[in-house]
Motif scaffolding. Structure first.
Motif, PDB file in Angstrom:
ATOM      1  N   LEU A   1     -12.329 -31.419  32.353  1.00  0.00           N
ATOM      2  CA  LEU A   1     -11.674 -30.353  32.219  1.00  0.00           C
ATOM      3  C   LEU A   1     -12.996 -29.357  32.374  1.00  0.00           C
ATOM      4  O   LEU A   1     -13.902 -29.278  32.200  1.00  0.00           O
ATOM      5  N   GLU A   2     -12.423 -28.061  33.180  1.00  0.00           N
ATOM      6  CA  GLU A   2     -13.253 -26.899  33.499  1.00  0.00           C
ATOM      7  C   GLU A   2     -13.073 -25.977  32.439  1.00  0.00           C
ATOM      8  O   GLU A   2     -11.916 -25.678  32.105  1.00  0.00           O
ATOM      9  N   ALA A   3     -14.021 -25.156  32.239  1.00  0.00           N
ATOM     10  CA  ALA A   3     -14.050 -24.054  31.188  1.00  0.00           C
ATOM     11  C   ALA A   3     -14.840 -23.010  31.426  1.00  0.00           C
ATOM     12  O   ALA A   3     -16.040 -23.366  32.091  1.00  0.00           O
ATOM     13  N   LYS A   4     -14.506 -21.669  31.193  1.00  0.00           N
ATOM     14  CA  LYS A   4     -15.517 -20.443  31.159  1.00  0.00           C
ATOM     15  C   LYS A   4     -15.992 -20.257  29.630  1.00  0.00           C
ATOM     16  O   LYS A   4     -15.007 -20.278  28.612  1.00  0.00           O
ATOM     17  N   VAL A   5     -17.128 -19.968  29.502  1.00  0.00           N
ATOM     18  CA  VAL A   5     -17.625 -19.840  28.400  1.00  0.00           C
ATOM     19  C   VAL A   5     -17.058 -18.457  27.673  1.00  0.00           C
ATOM     20  O   VAL A   5     -17.305 -17.299  28.204  1.00  0.00           O
ATOM     21  N   LEU A   6     -16.740 -18.347  26.466  1.00  0.00           N
ATOM     22  CA  LEU A   6     -16.364 -17.555  25.729  1.00  0.00           C
ATOM     23  C   LEU A   6     -17.341 -17.246  24.680  1.00  0.00           C
ATOM     24  O   LEU A   6     -17.510 -15.732  24.404  1.00  0.00           O
ATOM     25  N   GLN A   7     -18.180 -18.010  24.089  1.00  0.00           N
ATOM     26  CA  GLN A   7     -18.970 -17.712  22.723  1.00  0.00           C
ATOM     27  C   GLN A   7     -20.161 -18.735  23.258  1.00  0.00           C
ATOM     28  O   GLN A   7     -19.996 -20.045  23.262  1.00  0.00           O
ATOM     29  N   GLU A   8     -21.277 -18.220  22.814  1.00  0.00           N
ATOM     30  CA  GLU A   8     -22.441 -19.157  22.520  1.00  0.00           C
ATOM     31  C   GLU A   8     -22.906 -19.056  21.075  1.00  0.00           C
ATOM     32  O   GLU A   8     -22.879 -18.001  20.356  1.00  0.00           O
ATOM     33  N   ILE A   9     -23.155 -20.117  20.448  1.00  0.00           N
ATOM     34  CA  ILE A   9     -23.627 -20.244  19.055  1.00  0.00           C
ATOM     35  C   ILE A   9     -25.118 -20.972  18.958  1.00  0.00           C
ATOM     36  O   ILE A   9     -25.232 -21.941  19.621  1.00  0.00           O
TER      37      ILE A   9
END
Length: 228
Positions: free
Chosen positions: A113-121
């Protein structure tokens, strides 16, 4: 508080990869899960000390490769017990570059799965990255490697930077003839042997061939100590 309750939570075993300025890095991770379906969103937890964390924070991209049950300990060791600051983790490993420009592992991978970061916690020692899935493919059918299978059947060890790492607890009795790798913590148990590398059950540590190495991190027998 009984922290052993945390051991009842189930996990998988994955290789999380990212890239930065033409360089690639990746690591073993056991915390990756789906958050929502519309849009498809996943989350991962990465230790702040790890180079992969730096790459994800800079590129805002990551890929998760889902490993199968037949994954050799050597591949886990390559991505779990070596530092990308010192070695090229992709050397000798089968991989391809996805549409996002981030590599995924092709050998022993059920899907990626490839993903683009929406948020960092911020999670103290770790960063939780939430990403929207931008690409995904099923590579083959099979059983995914679970964390329990890795530890109980494959007898793999856990990096200290892993979210589920637990310090070794003192045993009530000394178990003789088991030897522990001083580098990665892998335990050689004569009752189990190392069938993956041609060592049958019942082979005591002193009977191991001189050329035998740790199945996880690759160090020699001289780096093992008797388990106390």
């Amino acid at each position: 508080m009984n922290t052993k309750a945390l051991h009842k939570i189930s996990y998988g075993l994955y290789i999380v990869t990212s890239g930065k300025e033409g360089r690639y890095n990746g690591q073993i991770a056991n915390t990756a899960f789906q958050i929502s379906s519309e849009p498809a969103t996943i989350a991962i937890s990465i230790n702040k000390q790890n180079l992969t964390n730096e790459f994800i924070r800079d590129s805002k991209l990551f890929t998760v490769s889902v490993l199968d049950q037949e994954t050799p300990l050597s591949l886990v060791g390559q991505f779990g017990f070596k530092s990308g600051r010192e070695v090229d983790k992709f050397a000798g490993v089968n991989y391809q570059i996805g549409r996002s420009g981030v590599p995924y592992i092709t050998g022993h991978t059920l899907a990626y799965l490839e993903a683009k970061v929406l948020q960092e916690i911020d999670a103290k020692t770790h960063t939780i990255f939430i990403g929207e899935v931008t690409g995904a493919e099923v590579m083959k059918e099979g059983l995914p490697m679970t964390y329990a299978y890795y530890q109980q059947v494959k007898r793999g060890s856990v990096p200290v930077t892993a979210p589920a790492y637990a310090p070794k607890q003192e045993k009530k009795a000394v178990i003789e003839d088991k030897y522990v790798c001083s580098i990665c913590g892998y335990v050689y148990d004569p009752a189990v042997g190392d069938p993956e590398n041609g060592i049958p059950p019942g082979t005591t540590f002193d009977k191991l061939p001189d050329e035998w190495t740790c199945p996880v991190c690759g160090v020699g027998k001289n780096m093992f100590e008797k388990d106390r």
